[in-house]
Design an enzyme around this catalytic site. Structure first.
Site, mmCIF file in Angstrom:
data_model
loop_
_atom_site.group_PDB
_atom_site.id
_atom_site.type_symbol
_atom_site.label_atom_id
_atom_site.label_comp_id
_atom_site.label_asym_id
_atom_site.label_seq_id
_atom_site.Cartn_x
_atom_site.Cartn_y
_atom_site.Cartn_z
ATOM 1 N N ASP A 158 4.671 26.528 27.722
ATOM 2 C CA ASP A 158 5.651 27.248 26.908
ATOM 3 C C ASP A 158 4.943 27.815 25.690
ATOM 4 O O ASP A 158 3.945 27.253 25.218
ATOM 5 C CB ASP A 158 6.775 26.308 26.470
ATOM 6 C CG ASP A 158 7.710 25.940 27.615
ATOM 7 O OD1 ASP A 158 7.876 26.768 28.526
ATOM 8 O OD2 ASP A 158 8.280 24.840 27.580
ATOM 9 N N ASP A 216 11.022 31.466 31.835
ATOM 10 C CA ASP A 216 12.318 30.943 31.401
ATOM 11 C C ASP A 216 13.250 32.081 30.991
ATOM 12 O O ASP A 216 14.450 32.049 31.282
ATOM 13 C CB ASP A 216 12.146 29.991 30.214
ATOM 14 C CG ASP A 216 11.329 28.764 30.532
ATOM 15 O OD1 ASP A 216 11.230 28.391 31.722
ATOM 16 O OD2 ASP A 216 10.774 28.176 29.580
#
Length: 176
Positions: A126, A140
């Site tokens: 991330d 995402d």
């Protein structure tokens, strides 16, 4: 067999192309983060933007928002099932249901992007940090936008079907 494969490719051509492009974009951004930002590090070239948005190097072995940490094998299995389900379902969607098709493309691309991470790293990379919100990535984002598009697409499809049903009932009543 060969005819079936040609038919499969014809029906899923755009699904595969768009999903591959999304997964590639996701993997490129993650590679850049891994290469240029140490784990836990932050890249923020504009100090005034720091409270609102920054690029960080973070990982997640769980689901969205860091839920269910350490369950990477479960999420690998789920991502494979979702991928197979989307590829199967996409072929059944009518050509005029473009929103549903686009939503499926986005969700598949994001799922594949994160699945690649889970296989290669044992976790998802991330990097996008906005305010106090959970850190997320390109995959995402496409999954989230894809789900929103799917909901809108199903709503549009439902309204269209209800309109057809009402028109058919009115025509039937007019014939009586």
């Amino acid at each position: 067999m060969e005819n079936g494969l040609k038919q499969f490719i014809r029906r899923t051509y755009w699904l595969i192309i768009v999903a591959v492009l999304i997964a590639a974009l996701d993997q490129i951004t993650k590679w850049l983060v891994i290469k240029y930002i140490p784990y836990g590090g932050i890249w923020n070239p504009w100090e005034w933007l720091a409270p609102y948005a920054r690029i960080v190097h973070w990982s997640n072995t769980g689901a969205a928002f860091g839920l269910l940490q350490g369950m990477n094998p479960v999420f690998i299995g789920l991502a494979i099932l979702v991928t197979l389900g989307i590829v199967y379902y996409y072929q059944t969607v009518e050509d005029n249901d473009r929103l549903i098709k686009m939503g499926l493309m986005f969700v598949l691309g994001g799922a594949v992007g994160n699945l690649i991470d889970r296989f290669n790293h044992g976790h998802v990379i991330d990097m996008i940090s906005v305010g106090n919100f959970a850190v997320f990535n390109i995959a995402d984002s496409f999954i989230t936008v894809g789900v929103v598009i799917l909901v809108i697409g199903v709503w549009v499809q439902d309204k269209r079907e209800k309109s057809k049903q009402i028109a058919a009932e009115e025509q039937e009543e007019g014939l009586l």
